[in-house]
Design a protein around this motif. Sequence first.
Motif, PDB file in Angstrom:
ATOM      1  N   ILE A 278       3.141  -4.559  -4.305  1.00  0.00           N
ATOM      2  CA  ILE A 278       4.355  -4.349  -3.516  1.00  0.00           C
ATOM      3  C   ILE A 278       4.669  -2.863  -3.540  1.00  0.00           C
ATOM      4  CG2 ILE A 278       6.810  -4.861  -3.273  1.00  0.00           C
ATOM      5  CD1 ILE A 278       6.286  -7.530  -4.659  1.00  0.00           C
ATOM      6  N   LYS A 279       4.830  -2.297  -2.372  1.00  0.00           N
ATOM      7  CA  LYS A 279       5.130  -0.873  -2.240  1.00  0.00           C
ATOM      8  C   LYS A 279       6.265  -0.686  -1.232  1.00  0.00           C
ATOM      9  CE  LYS A 279       1.930   1.103  -4.822  1.00  0.00           C
ATOM     10  NZ  LYS A 279       2.235   2.100  -5.894  1.00  0.00           N
ATOM     11  N   GLU A 280       6.830   0.504  -1.256  1.00  0.00           N
ATOM     12  CA  GLU A 280       7.843   0.851  -0.261  1.00  0.00           C
ATOM     13  C   GLU A 280       7.225   1.798   0.766  1.00  0.00           C
ATOM     14  OE1 GLU A 280      11.438   2.197  -2.035  1.00  0.00           O
ATOM     15  OE2 GLU A 280      11.812   0.284  -3.043  1.00  0.00           O
ATOM     16  N   LYS A 281       7.913   1.891   1.911  1.00  0.00           N
ATOM     17  CA  LYS A 281       7.439   2.787   2.970  1.00  0.00           C
ATOM     18  C   LYS A 281       7.238   4.196   2.426  1.00  0.00           C
ATOM     19  CE  LYS A 281      10.642   2.133   6.007  1.00  0.00           C
ATOM     20  NZ  LYS A 281      11.398   2.234   7.288  1.00  0.00           N
ATOM     21  N   ARG A 282       6.196   4.831   2.932  1.00  0.00           N
ATOM     22  CA  ARG A 282       5.846   6.218   2.606  1.00  0.00           C
ATOM     23  C   ARG A 282       5.212   6.387   1.223  1.00  0.00           C
ATOM     24  NH1 ARG A 282      10.355   6.400   5.688  1.00  0.00           N
ATOM     25  NH2 ARG A 282      11.770   6.252   3.909  1.00  0.00           N
ATOM     26  N   GLU A 283       5.093   5.300   0.474  1.00  0.00           N
ATOM     27  CA  GLU A 283       4.391   5.383  -0.811  1.00  0.00           C
ATOM     28  C   GLU A 283       2.877   5.335  -0.587  1.00  0.00           C
ATOM     29  OE1 GLU A 283       7.157   3.849  -4.398  1.00  0.00           O
ATOM     30  OE2 GLU A 283       6.121   2.261  -3.287  1.00  0.00           O
ATOM     31  N   THR A 284       2.135   5.468  -1.696  1.00  0.00           N
ATOM     32  CA  THR A 284       0.672   5.379  -1.650  1.00  0.00           C
ATOM     33  C   THR A 284       0.219   4.164  -2.446  1.00  0.00           C
ATOM     34  OG1 THR A 284       0.403   6.771  -3.609  1.00  0.00           O
ATOM     35  CG2 THR A 284       0.436   7.880  -1.474  1.00  0.00           C
ATOM     36  N   ALA A 285      -0.982   3.700  -2.136  1.00  0.00           N
ATOM     37  CA  ALA A 285      -1.554   2.543  -2.840  1.00  0.00           C
ATOM     38  C   ALA A 285      -3.054   2.743  -2.987  1.00  0.00           C
ATOM     39  CB  ALA A 285      -1.265   1.259  -2.077  1.00  0.00           C
ATOM     40  N   THR A 286      -3.593   2.221  -4.072  1.00  0.00           N
ATOM     41  CA  THR A 286      -5.043   2.251  -4.286  1.00  0.00           C
ATOM     42  C   THR A 286      -5.514   0.845  -4.600  1.00  0.00           C
ATOM     43  OG1 THR A 286      -5.048   4.526  -5.102  1.00  0.00           O
ATOM     44  CG2 THR A 286      -6.925   3.143  -5.693  1.00  0.00           C
ATOM     45  N   LEU A 287      -6.466   0.373  -3.811  1.00  0.00           N
ATOM     46  CA  LEU A 287      -7.056  -0.945  -3.999  1.00  0.00           C
ATOM     47  C   LEU A 287      -8.476  -0.763  -4.522  1.00  0.00           C
ATOM     48  CD1 LEU A 287      -4.616  -1.462  -2.143  1.00  0.00           C
ATOM     49  CD2 LEU A 287      -6.048  -3.043  -0.831  1.00  0.00           C
TER      50      LEU A 287
ATOM     51  N   GLU B  27     -13.017   2.105  -3.868  1.00  0.00           N
ATOM     52  CA  GLU B  27     -11.559   2.168  -3.848  1.00  0.00           C
ATOM     53  C   GLU B  27     -11.088   2.516  -2.434  1.00  0.00           C
ATOM     54  OE1 GLU B  27     -10.123   4.768  -6.908  1.00  0.00           O
ATOM     55  OE2 GLU B  27     -11.025   3.568  -8.518  1.00  0.00           O
ATOM     56  N   LEU B  28     -10.033   1.836  -2.013  1.00  0.00           N
ATOM     57  CA  LEU B  28      -9.392   2.111  -0.726  1.00  0.00           C
ATOM     58  C   LEU B  28      -8.047   2.755  -1.031  1.00  0.00           C
ATOM     59  CD1 LEU B  28      -9.312   1.727   2.413  1.00  0.00           C
ATOM     60  CD2 LEU B  28      -8.220  -0.474   1.986  1.00  0.00           C
ATOM     61  N   ASN B  29      -7.879   3.982  -0.588  1.00  0.00           N
ATOM     62  CA  ASN B  29      -6.652   4.726  -0.813  1.00  0.00           C
ATOM     63  C   ASN B  29      -5.816   4.751   0.460  1.00  0.00           C
ATOM     64  OD1 ASN B  29      -7.281   5.859  -3.608  1.00  0.00           O
ATOM     65  ND2 ASN B  29      -9.039   6.576  -2.435  1.00  0.00           N
ATOM     66  N   MET B  30      -4.556   4.401   0.313  1.00  0.00           N
ATOM     67  CA  MET B  30      -3.675   4.272   1.470  1.00  0.00           C
ATOM     68  C   MET B  30      -2.433   5.132   1.225  1.00  0.00           C
ATOM     69  SD  MET B  30      -4.106   0.154   1.306  1.00  0.00           S
ATOM     70  CE  MET B  30      -3.349  -0.255   2.851  1.00  0.00           C
ATOM     71  N   SER B  31      -2.131   6.011   2.153  1.00  0.00           N
ATOM     72  CA  SER B  31      -0.979   6.896   1.982  1.00  0.00           C
ATOM     73  C   SER B  31       0.017   6.688   3.119  1.00  0.00           C
ATOM     74  CB  SER B  31      -1.438   8.356   1.943  1.00  0.00           C
ATOM     75  OG  SER B  31      -2.031   8.710   3.175  1.00  0.00           O
ATOM     76  N   SER B  32       1.223   7.231   2.908  1.00  0.00           N
ATOM     77  CA  SER B  32       2.298   7.128   3.905  1.00  0.00           C
ATOM     78  C   SER B  32       2.398   5.707   4.448  1.00  0.00           C
ATOM     79  CB  SER B  32       2.054   8.117   5.060  1.00  0.00           C
ATOM     80  OG  SER B  32       1.959   9.428   4.586  1.00  0.00           O
ATOM     81  N   LEU B  33       2.508   4.771   3.528  1.00  0.00           N
ATOM     82  CA  LEU B  33       2.479   3.365   3.902  1.00  0.00           C
ATOM     83  C   LEU B  33       3.570   3.018   4.898  1.00  0.00           C
ATOM     84  CD1 LEU B  33       1.665   1.851   0.413  1.00  0.00           C
ATOM     85  CD2 LEU B  33       0.193   1.789   2.448  1.00  0.00           C
ATOM     86  N   GLU B  34       3.199   2.142   5.847  1.00  0.00           N
ATOM     87  CA  GLU B  34       4.119   1.689   6.880  1.00  0.00           C
ATOM     88  C   GLU B  34       4.285   0.172   6.762  1.00  0.00           C
ATOM     89  OE1 GLU B  34       2.245   2.879  10.506  1.00  0.00           O
ATOM     90  OE2 GLU B  34       2.435   5.032  10.072  1.00  0.00           O
TER      91      GLU B  34
ATOM     92  N   GLY C 190     -14.466 -11.014  -1.523  1.00  0.00           N
ATOM     93  CA  GLY C 190     -13.578 -11.284  -2.638  1.00  0.00           C
ATOM     94  C   GLY C 190     -12.346 -12.033  -2.162  1.00  0.00           C
ATOM     95  N   ASP C 191     -11.417 -12.298  -3.078  1.00  0.00           N
ATOM     96  CA  ASP C 191     -10.213 -13.044  -2.736  1.00  0.00           C
ATOM     97  C   ASP C 191      -9.085 -12.165  -2.207  1.00  0.00           C
ATOM     98  OD1 ASP C 191     -10.596 -15.596  -5.303  1.00  0.00           O
ATOM     99  OD2 ASP C 191     -11.183 -15.576  -3.191  1.00  0.00           O
ATOM    100  N   GLY C 192      -9.305 -10.871  -2.142  1.00  0.00           N
ATOM    101  CA  GLY C 192      -8.376  -9.992  -1.463  1.00  0.00           C
ATOM    102  C   GLY C 192      -7.242  -9.467  -2.317  1.00  0.00           C
ATOM    103  N   THR C 193      -6.618  -8.424  -1.800  1.00  0.00           N
ATOM    104  CA  THR C 193      -5.377  -7.876  -2.350  1.00  0.00           C
ATOM    105  C   THR C 193      -4.303  -8.073  -1.294  1.00  0.00           C
ATOM    106  OG1 THR C 193      -6.438  -6.198  -3.746  1.00  0.00           O
ATOM    107  CG2 THR C 193      -4.156  -5.793  -3.061  1.00  0.00           C
ATOM    108  N   ARG C 194      -3.229  -8.727  -1.700  1.00  0.00           N
ATOM    109  CA  ARG C 194      -2.125  -8.914  -0.759  1.00  0.00           C
ATOM    110  C   ARG C 194      -1.148  -7.752  -0.932  1.00  0.00           C
ATOM    111  NH1 ARG C 194      -0.254 -12.847   2.381  1.00  0.00           N
ATOM    112  NH2 ARG C 194      -1.749 -14.348   1.535  1.00  0.00           N
ATOM    113  N   LEU C 195      -1.052  -6.916   0.082  1.00  0.00           N
ATOM    114  CA  LEU C 195      -0.182  -5.741   0.059  1.00  0.00           C
ATOM    115  C   LEU C 195       1.076  -6.021   0.871  1.00  0.00           C
ATOM    116  CD1 LEU C 195       0.331  -2.723  -0.595  1.00  0.00           C
ATOM    117  CD2 LEU C 195      -0.930  -2.176   1.510  1.00  0.00           C
ATOM    118  N   SER C 196       2.204  -5.855   0.229  1.00  0.00           N
ATOM    119  CA  SER C 196       3.491  -6.032   0.907  1.00  0.00           C
ATOM    120  C   SER C 196       4.249  -4.721   0.884  1.00  0.00           C
ATOM    121  CB  SER C 196       4.323  -7.121   0.207  1.00  0.00           C
ATOM    122  OG  SER C 196       3.646  -8.357   0.235  1.00  0.00           O
ATOM    123  N   ILE C 197       4.697  -4.295   2.049  1.00  0.00           N
ATOM    124  CA  ILE C 197       5.455  -3.056   2.170  1.00  0.00           C
ATOM    125  C   ILE C 197       6.908  -3.413   2.457  1.00  0.00           C
ATOM    126  CG2 ILE C 197       5.602  -0.805   3.310  1.00  0.00           C
ATOM    127  CD1 ILE C 197       2.941  -1.383   1.864  1.00  0.00           C
ATOM    128  N   LEU C 198       7.790  -2.908   1.609  1.00  0.00           N
ATOM    129  CA  LEU C 198       9.218  -3.228   1.775  1.00  0.00           C
ATOM    130  C   LEU C 198       9.930  -2.139   2.566  1.00  0.00           C
ATOM    131  CD1 LEU C 198       9.944  -4.526  -1.833  1.00  0.00           C
ATOM    132  CD2 LEU C 198       9.250  -5.818   0.188  1.00  0.00           C
TER     133      LEU C 198
END
Lengths: 113, 111
Positions: free
Chosen positions: A12-21, A75-82, A105-113
């Motif tokens: 779970i991330k907020e808008k404009r944050e970064t994430a690494t899968l 690794e999948l790097n995601m920035s400025s999350l929308e 694989g079974d995946g990563t569920r990414l939720s952006i708040l």
Amino acid sequence: AAGVIQSPRHLIKEKRETATLKCYPIPRHDTVYWYQQGPGQDPQFLISFYEKMQSDKGSIPDRFSAQQFSDYHSELNMSSLELGDSALYFCASSLEGNNQPQHFGDGTRLSIL
Amino acid sequence: QKEVEQDPGPLSVPEGAIVSLNCTYSNSAFQYFMWYRQYSRKGPELLMYTYSSGNKEDGRFTAQVDKSSKYISLFIRDSQPSDSATYLCAMKPYNTDKLIFGTGTRLQVFP
């Protein structure tokens, strides 16, 4: 049999944050693939790697980048999350070659708040 | 128009029935054809993989490819409640890693 391992399973991330899968392929598999699956949609190809080099590229936003390491994990790097980035992110792996099937694989569920 | 068309269902059948799942495609460059099964909150699980026209059998599953008609099918014999899932067809050309998926067919097998 060992399968593709993805972490984390949920994020779970907020808008404009970064994430690494992270993705750990099946042992001896040297090719990894990333897909994005939105709610009620089929998986969409993002990018793939073979032997640490980008192999193919799909509809991956410029805000996203990926790499494969010497142990073949990726690794999948995601920035400025929308908000629209909320989705299931799947990694798949295969042996090298155009005729090799992809195992997911079974995946990563990414939720952006 | 999508490159791969698949009836979304849902398809509801009694236990023991023969199930037929189908996909049509428009791109004659597709060379490799797969069927995946996806349970809720899980990744697609590879069921069948083929790259030639004709039939391929594996246990209760038979995959059929007709390249001249651009049509592929998956048959499930003696269906079980545990077969209840979404079934995705996928295909790709020779010179790309990108799998093109159908939208998936939801199957429910009731006891």
